[in-house]
Structures are given as C-alpha cells and as structure tokens.
Write an enzyme that holds these catalytic residues in place. Structure first.
Site, short mmCIF file in Angstrom:
data_model
loop_
_atom_site.label_atom_id
_atom_site.label_comp_id
_atom_site.label_asym_id
_atom_site.label_seq_id
_atom_site.Cartn_x
_atom_site.Cartn_y
_atom_site.Cartn_z
N CYS A 106 40.86 -98.78 84.40
CA CYS A 106 41.08 -99.70 83.27
C CYS A 106 41.98 -99.06 82.21
O CYS A 106 43.16 -98.87 82.43
CB CYS A 106 39.73 -100.16 82.71
SG CYS A 106 39.91 -101.60 81.63
N HIS A 204 36.96 -102.23 87.39
CA HIS A 204 35.94 -101.20 87.15
C HIS A 204 35.11 -100.93 88.41
O HIS A 204 34.00 -101.44 88.54
CB HIS A 204 35.01 -101.64 86.01
CG HIS A 204 35.64 -101.52 84.66
ND1 HIS A 204 35.57 -100.37 83.90
CD2 HIS A 204 36.39 -102.40 83.94
CE1 HIS A 204 36.22 -100.55 82.77
NE2 HIS A 204 36.73 -101.77 82.76
N GLU A 206 33.38 -98.45 89.04
CA GLU A 206 32.11 -97.77 88.69
C GLU A 206 30.98 -98.76 88.42
O GLU A 206 29.82 -98.36 88.41
CB GLU A 206 32.33 -96.83 87.48
CG GLU A 206 32.27 -97.47 86.10
CD GLU A 206 33.51 -98.28 85.72
OE1 GLU A 206 34.44 -98.36 86.54
OE2 GLU A 206 33.53 -98.82 84.60
#
Ligand code: MN
Length: 232
Positions: A106, A204, A206
C-alpha cells in the site's frame, strides 16, 4: 532465518508507534522474523540497523508528503507523516545500496515509487471504489496480473480478487520499475523490479492470507529473495 526490517505507523499526538499483527505473523509463517523499526528511530540509526538485516518490508499507512515527489498538496490529500517519510526514504535508499530485497505494501508501494523518481495520484476519483467498507479480508475488486512478472510467478495466476484500502495510487511509474498488476479502471495495483529485487502491491495481503492462503505467496517470494533464492 531471515531478519526483516518492517516499518510501522506513528501517532504523533500520542507519541507511539504501532503495526497490525498480520505483517509479523505472515513473515513468521514463511520462515522469517520481523524487526520493527519505529519512525521515532532516526533515519541514520534505521539505515544502520538495516545493514544487519536481510530485507525491508514497507507497511501501509498515511499519504506521502507531495513535495517529496514534486507536487503541491491538493485539497483532498489525506494525513501525512513527515517523520515516517524521512525514515522510509532513507531505508529504501539504504536497502538498494545494500542490495536487500524490498516488499512494499500500500503506502509502501507509493514510497518506493516516490524514492525512485515517480509520482503519485493524490486522490483517485474513478469508477471503481478503492476504499472498501467491508472486512479487511474481503475481495473488493479484481486485478489483472501481467504474465511473466515476479508477481505472476509467485501467485501462479493472471487474475486475482483483492482488498482495497487506498485513496491514492502510483501515477508516473519510476524509472526501473514495471507495472505488474492493474485494476479494471487502469489504476496501478502492483509494481516490481528484479534488479534490485522489489515487489510492491497496492492491496493488503497481510489482511488476506489468514482466509485466502494464496496471499502468503507474496511474503514467500519476498523471503525467498531475502534468502538469495532465485525467484526473480
Ligand atoms: Mn485498489
């Protein structure tokens, strides 16, 4: 076990640093250990610390200050964090000098593009919503992945549903980087380079890998590069 420098958020009012678990746990899952470097650490000490590490992960966060990529701030610019900008610009330069692989997520992708001489779109206002109002693991829009790229090899596919939590995007791509994914509205969703090894995504992973395991492949490719494995 590769040691990975990971950058994080900074709350100027509370004077504290913080980071979402997903980055740290994803790295551990693929055999690496995160060493989080808070923005309160000076750029010099951060760069020094990097010489003991095997890779650099730039995490998500606020907007990059526009003067850093040659623009004036537009009215719809979001919050910026000058302390973190300073630290991360120093870290990217040092990682390249040391030949360490870089993974940008990001904001991390936007930082890499700005350091290498590209610029950013300060606010996206198109036909696809890039700031989802849904859980973090929700696949919000699709991206098309360029065949033959590091990203395509890591994921083993040409299309992917991703989450989306950004209001900015890469504008002019920096020299040395190539686009490896776009959303259907043409927004750049991933960039990369094989020498130096850089992979950066606008979404994202994660927040995705816990439910959608294929997103771990991004961390796996990065940690493989940190181990010096041929995957770029
Ligand atoms: Mn998006």
């Amino acid at each position: 076990m590769p040691l990975i420098a990971v950058t994080c958020m900074y709350d100027d009012k509370e004077r504290r640093s913080f980071l979402k678990d997903g980055y740290i746990q994803a790295l551990e899952r693929v055999g690496a250990v995160a060493a989080v470097l808070p923005p309160s650490l000076s750029p010099q000490a951060s760069a020094q610390a990097l010489s003991r590490m095997d890779g650099l992960l730039l995490s998500g966060g606020t907007d990059v200050a526009p003067l850093r990529y040659g623009q004036q701030p537009r009215p719809n610019l979001g919050p910026v964090d000058p302390l973190r900008d300073e630290q991360e610009f120093a870290l990217v330069r040092k990682a390249i000098e040391l030949g360490l692989p870089i993974l940008g997520i990001c904001r991390g992708m936007q930082v890499i593009n700005a350091v290498l001489g590209g610029d950013l779109i300060q606010h996206i206002d198109g036909n696809i919503q890039h700031q989802q109002q849904a859980p973090g693991w929700h696949r919000h829009h699709s991206v098309r992945i360029e065949p033959g790229t590091i990203l395509a090899r890591a994921l083993g596919r040409s299309e992917l549903g991703v989450n989306s939590f950004h209001h900015q995007a890469v504008g002019t791509v920096a020299p040395g980087l190539k686009v490896s994914a776009r959303s259907p509205d043409g927004i750049i969703e991933a960039v990369e380079s094989s020498e130096p090894w850089i992979l950066a995504v606008q979404w994202h992973p994660e927040l995705m890998w816990q439910r959608h395991e294929e997103f771990l492949a991004i961390f796996r490719a990065f940690v493989g590069a940190c181990r010096g494995e041929e995957n770029g």
